[in-house]
Each structure stands twice: as C-alpha cells, then as structure tokens.
Write a protein that holds these residues in place. Sequence first.
Motif, PDB file in Angstrom:
ATOM      1  N   HIS A 109       8.633  26.551 -48.950  1.00 47.77           N
ATOM      2  CA  HIS A 109       7.075  26.562 -48.934  1.00 47.77           C
ATOM      3  C   HIS A 109       6.268  27.650 -48.343  1.00 47.77           C
ATOM      4  O   HIS A 109       5.143  27.237 -48.214  1.00 47.77           O
ATOM      5  CB  HIS A 109       6.880  24.982 -48.426  1.00 47.77           C
ATOM      6  CG  HIS A 109       7.265  23.793 -48.972  1.00 47.77           C
ATOM      7  ND1 HIS A 109       6.737  22.799 -49.360  1.00 47.77           N
ATOM      8  CD2 HIS A 109       8.223  23.757 -50.201  1.00 47.77           C
ATOM      9  CE1 HIS A 109       7.475  21.785 -50.098  1.00 47.77           C
ATOM     10  NE2 HIS A 109       8.453  22.627 -50.452  1.00 47.77           N
TER      11      HIS A 109
ATOM     12  N   PRO B 295      14.838  26.272 -60.555  1.00 51.38           N
ATOM     13  CA  PRO B 295      14.621  24.903 -60.636  1.00 51.38           C
ATOM     14  C   PRO B 295      13.966  24.347 -61.817  1.00 51.38           C
ATOM     15  O   PRO B 295      13.245  25.294 -62.536  1.00 51.38           O
ATOM     16  CB  PRO B 295      13.806  24.534 -59.494  1.00 51.38           C
ATOM     17  CG  PRO B 295      13.212  25.649 -58.849  1.00 51.38           C
ATOM     18  CD  PRO B 295      13.964  27.062 -59.557  1.00 51.38           C
TER      19      PRO B 295
ATOM     20  N   THR C  52      16.471  19.505 -59.774  1.00 50.32           N
ATOM     21  CA  THR C  52      15.090  19.309 -58.980  1.00 50.32           C
ATOM     22  C   THR C  52      13.709  19.468 -60.062  1.00 50.32           C
ATOM     23  O   THR C  52      13.772  20.392 -60.760  1.00 50.32           O
ATOM     24  CB  THR C  52      14.920  19.989 -57.714  1.00 50.32           C
ATOM     25  OG1 THR C  52      13.400  19.986 -57.441  1.00 50.32           O
ATOM     26  CG2 THR C  52      15.120  21.601 -58.158  1.00 50.32           C
TER      27      THR C  52
ATOM     28  N   TYR D  96       6.837  16.260 -47.424  1.00 49.13           N
ATOM     29  CA  TYR D  96       7.326  16.229 -46.192  1.00 49.13           C
ATOM     30  C   TYR D  96       6.985  15.529 -45.035  1.00 49.13           C
ATOM     31  O   TYR D  96       7.275  15.992 -43.879  1.00 49.13           O
ATOM     32  CB  TYR D  96       7.983  17.528 -46.041  1.00 49.13           C
ATOM     33  CG  TYR D  96       9.062  18.082 -47.066  1.00 49.13           C
ATOM     34  CD1 TYR D  96      10.616  18.148 -47.113  1.00 49.13           C
ATOM     35  CD2 TYR D  96       8.754  18.449 -48.291  1.00 49.13           C
ATOM     36  CE1 TYR D  96      11.279  18.271 -47.823  1.00 49.13           C
ATOM     37  CE2 TYR D  96       9.661  18.814 -49.485  1.00 49.13           C
ATOM     38  CZ  TYR D  96      10.893  18.692 -49.256  1.00 49.13           C
ATOM     39  OH  TYR D  96      11.917  19.162 -49.955  1.00 49.13           O
TER      40      TYR D  96
ATOM     41  N   GLY E  22       9.997  21.430 -47.052  1.00 50.28           N
ATOM     42  CA  GLY E  22      10.790  21.763 -48.344  1.00 50.28           C
ATOM     43  C   GLY E  22      12.216  22.197 -47.706  1.00 50.28           C
ATOM     44  O   GLY E  22      12.742  23.001 -48.445  1.00 50.28           O
TER      45      GLY E  22
ATOM     46  N   HIS F 185      14.316  16.744 -55.759  1.00 49.68           N
ATOM     47  CA  HIS F 185      15.755  17.127 -55.172  1.00 49.68           C
ATOM     48  C   HIS F 185      16.628  17.000 -56.278  1.00 49.68           C
ATOM     49  O   HIS F 185      16.676  16.339 -57.248  1.00 49.68           O
ATOM     50  CB  HIS F 185      16.004  16.269 -54.206  1.00 49.68           C
ATOM     51  CG  HIS F 185      15.090  16.180 -52.880  1.00 49.68           C
ATOM     52  ND1 HIS F 185      15.280  17.544 -52.105  1.00 49.68           N
ATOM     53  CD2 HIS F 185      14.302  15.554 -52.360  1.00 49.68           C
ATOM     54  CE1 HIS F 185      14.041  17.222 -51.119  1.00 49.68           C
ATOM     55  NE2 HIS F 185      13.595  15.903 -51.332  1.00 49.68           N
ATOM     56  N   ASP F 186      17.781  17.935 -56.208  1.00 50.06           N
ATOM     57  CA  ASP F 186      18.772  18.108 -57.212  1.00 50.06           C
ATOM     58  C   ASP F 186      19.806  17.093 -56.831  1.00 50.06           C
ATOM     59  O   ASP F 186      20.235  16.855 -55.421  1.00 50.06           O
ATOM     60  CB  ASP F 186      19.535  19.328 -56.966  1.00 50.06           C
ATOM     61  CG  ASP F 186      18.606  20.577 -57.284  1.00 50.06           C
ATOM     62  OD1 ASP F 186      18.020  21.192 -56.598  1.00 50.06           O
ATOM     63  OD2 ASP F 186      19.098  20.917 -58.628  1.00 50.06           O
TER      64      ASP F 186
HETATM   65  C1  LIG Z   1      12.984  24.680 -55.063  1.00 46.76           C
HETATM   66  C2  LIG Z   1      14.339  24.733 -55.172  1.00 46.76           C
HETATM   67  O1  LIG Z   1      15.143  23.918 -54.620  1.00 46.76           O
HETATM   68  C3  LIG Z   1      14.658  23.177 -53.717  1.00 46.76           C
HETATM   69  C4  LIG Z   1      16.023  22.884 -52.679  1.00 46.76           C
HETATM   70  C5  LIG Z   1      15.632  21.951 -51.582  1.00 46.76           C
HETATM   71  C6  LIG Z   1      16.611  21.885 -50.293  1.00 46.76           C
HETATM   72  O2  LIG Z   1      16.358  21.333 -49.545  1.00 46.76           O
HETATM   73  O3  LIG Z   1      17.532  22.747 -50.522  1.00 46.76           O
HETATM   74  C7  LIG Z   1      14.717  21.053 -51.779  1.00 46.76           C
HETATM   75  C8  LIG Z   1      13.649  20.907 -52.812  1.00 46.76           C
HETATM   76  O4  LIG Z   1      12.570  21.602 -52.607  1.00 46.76           O
HETATM   77  P1  LIG Z   1      10.921  21.007 -52.966  1.00 46.76           P
HETATM   78  O5  LIG Z   1      11.072  19.627 -52.206  1.00 46.76           O
HETATM   79  O6  LIG Z   1      10.369  22.081 -52.290  1.00 46.76           O
HETATM   80  O7  LIG Z   1      11.172  20.863 -54.222  1.00 46.76           O
HETATM   81  C9  LIG Z   1      14.431  21.555 -53.981  1.00 46.76           C
HETATM   82  O8  LIG Z   1      13.461  21.556 -55.195  1.00 46.76           O
HETATM   83  C10 LIG Z   1      14.964  25.962 -55.681  1.00 46.76           C
HETATM   84  O9  LIG Z   1      16.138  25.983 -55.609  1.00 46.76           O
HETATM   85  O10 LIG Z   1      14.529  26.952 -56.068  1.00 46.76           O
END
Ligand SMILES: C=C(O[C@@H]1CC(C(=O)O)=C[C@@H](OP(=O)(O)O)[C@H]1O)C(=O)O
Length: 365
Positions: A19, A50, A57, A95, A122, A320-321
């Motif tokens: 972030h 993503p 995600t 978060y 993040g 998240h994925d």
């Molecule tokens: C952004 C990506 O994946 C991120 C990997 C990730 C984690 O905790 O690993 C958490 C998430 O981040 P956020 O909550 O900010 O969306 C995923 O989206 C990416 O791969 O580019």
Amino acid sequence: MSGNTFGTLFTVTTFGESHGLALGAIVDGCPPGLELTEADLQKDLDLRKPGTSKHTTQRREPDQVEILSGVFEGKTTGTPIGLLIKNTDQRSKDYGNIEDTFRPAHADYTYDQKYGFRDYRGGGRSSARETAMRVAAGAIAKKYLKDRFGIEIQGFLSQLGPIKLDVKDLSQVYKNTFFSPDPDAIPELESYMTALRREGDSVGAKITVLAKNVMPGLGEPVFDRLDADIAKAMMGINAVKGVEIGDGFEVIEQKGSEHRDEITPEGFLTNHAGGVLGGLSSGQDIVVNIALKPTSSITIPGKSINRKGESIDVITKGRHDPCVGIRATPIAEAMLALTLIDHLMRNRAQNADVHCQTPIVPAHI
Ligand SMILES: C=C(O[C@@H]1CC(C(=O)O)=C[C@@H](OP(=O)(O)O)[C@H]1O)C(=O)O
C-alpha cells in the motif's frame, strides 16, 4: 545486506510495500546490447497482475511498468536498470483491525517480533504484491537467455488442492487464468474454486517450471550448487513451503538402477535428476516443482492474539487470493530465469576459456 537483493553478478534489488506509493527494482549487471522495451516486461506482468479473474484477488492494479534507466535507443547499456510500478488501488481501511492483531499463518506476528512494528496495510513488504518486481526483472533475464542462448523457461499449474493436472497442451498455459496445461480440466478448477470461495477458505497448489536448452556446467559447487540456488530462489517466493528438483521426494523409494539417467551418445535416456548433477546443469531440462501453502488471509474466524498478547478471534477482511498458486506461475518462471542468468554470468567469468573434449550429449533421445 538485509535480504532485498538476489544474485551475485546479475542482481535484483526490490523495494516497496503493497500500500505504499510504488514498487521498484534495480537490476544491475545486465549485459549491454539486449533489445528491451517496457512491452517485453509488461507481457509477463499482465499474466501475474491481480484482478483478472473471479478466482483471484479483486484488487485492480494495471501494474504498468516504467523503465527509468539503463536502456538507450531500445537497448540495454550495461548500467543499472531502474524499474517502477505505481500502486493505484490500495484500500488500507480493510486493514484497520489487523493493526493490533496477527492473522494466523501470516507474516504479521513474525514481522512484529523482528522489527517491533510493521506496515500492516495490505501486508506491507510481506505482501505477495512484491513479486511483481521479480516478474519484471525476470522478464529481462528470460529475454537475454532466450535471445542469446535459446534457453526457454515454461511454467504451469500442476495441481490445485486435490486436482492434479495432466500436461496435455503447454501452448494453452498462458491462454487460461489458471495456467493449466490441461484445458479440459478448467471447468473442474472453476467449480472447485467457486465452492471454496463460498466457504471463505483457501487452498494450496503445485507449480512446475521447466528450463530447456540450458548448457551443461552452470552452478558453483559446493555451496552455490545450481539446485541449491534454485531452491533458495523458489523458497523466497511468498507462500512456498516446498521445492523439488527432478523426482524430488520420490527418490526416497527409488533404487539406484531406476533413478540413474543412463547416457548414450544419442542422448540421456531419462531425466530423474531434473537436469542437475553434482550441483551443475547437465544440459537436460531443468525440472522444478514448488508447493505453495493455502493463503493465510481467509474469512473463516481463527484464534490468535493481539499485540498485548490477549486471546482474540481474527476475521480477515479485504481482497485476497483464495489460492495464491493460481498466479504463481510467472513468479516461479522469473525466479528460475534470475537464477540461471546469474549462474550463466558466473560461469562465463570463471570458465569462459575451458574446453571439454567430451561432446555434449543431447538432452534426450
Ligand atoms: C495486490 C496483490 O495481491 C495482494 C496480496 C496480498 C498479500 O497479503 O499477499 C494481499 C492483498 O492485498 P490487498 O488487500 O491490498 O488487496 C492482495 O490483493 C498483487 O499480487 O498485486
């Protein structure tokens, strides 16, 4: 050194948080004269980025890479290549509840223990978002290996949770968002992932990466054996818990007469070793398998503690994925390319004038 640089002669240093303003890398030691454009890097970045499928995600990042330095008139100059990707879709409020708590199986707890506090937005530096820069740097390595030496690197998803995939058609891998080498299995993968998402759970995966046309002799025994450095490269990818070269853990039950790859003037008869003998490339295909754990950020509540050490239930929000393995193929390819180019440079430095009288045996009959 503090763990953010990979390689010895061809090095990649990455920076940036999920972030923060941007992700960046300095790629140093790239030979001059390689034709390189942002499009060469973007191709691989687009495969990893993503938000391209309902099974990954939903954060939407264009992952538009800028080359800041090291390229002039379309060619690398031999000076450091600076790369930048700006973050555009941060949603840090998701978060808010993670600031003082630790998601079980995430890096939250260990980052706090080590550094005293952390950028929790993040996942900060521990986020898999960091891997974008490896993919960008790996694309440079891939291009050099292919253009100058015909070395080709190809990865694919070989297992998602309980679903094992057959290698039916490698040309289909980049045409589906699962990176499946079996296009017929996609409906099964889709329905498995849809059910998993509804449960709010996550699952692990296995990725296979191959390197073809690698010359014999890459690797530096004893501590920097090629397989040792490949294992380090792969274990350095978020969520990777296991690495196998060739037959890997299957060797436990094999006999020597089964495992050995017999050699004929026309070629090797098998490839149980996965292209590495004595820590050096043999000229056969390098075969690497990696196991990725299920994503720790899941919506099923779990027991944990807060920063005061009190017991709490963690509920993870955000995007998240459900299976990080789905997007891991380009990352594993990049890390194999970075390991090979570094060893190619190192081999050239020490052994450029070596002549071996034995002819090179073809990879296979
Ligand atoms: C952004 C990506 O994946 C991120 C990997 C990730 C984690 O905790 O690993 C958490 C998430 O981040 P956020 O909550 O900010 O969306 C995923 O989206 C990416 O791969 O580019």
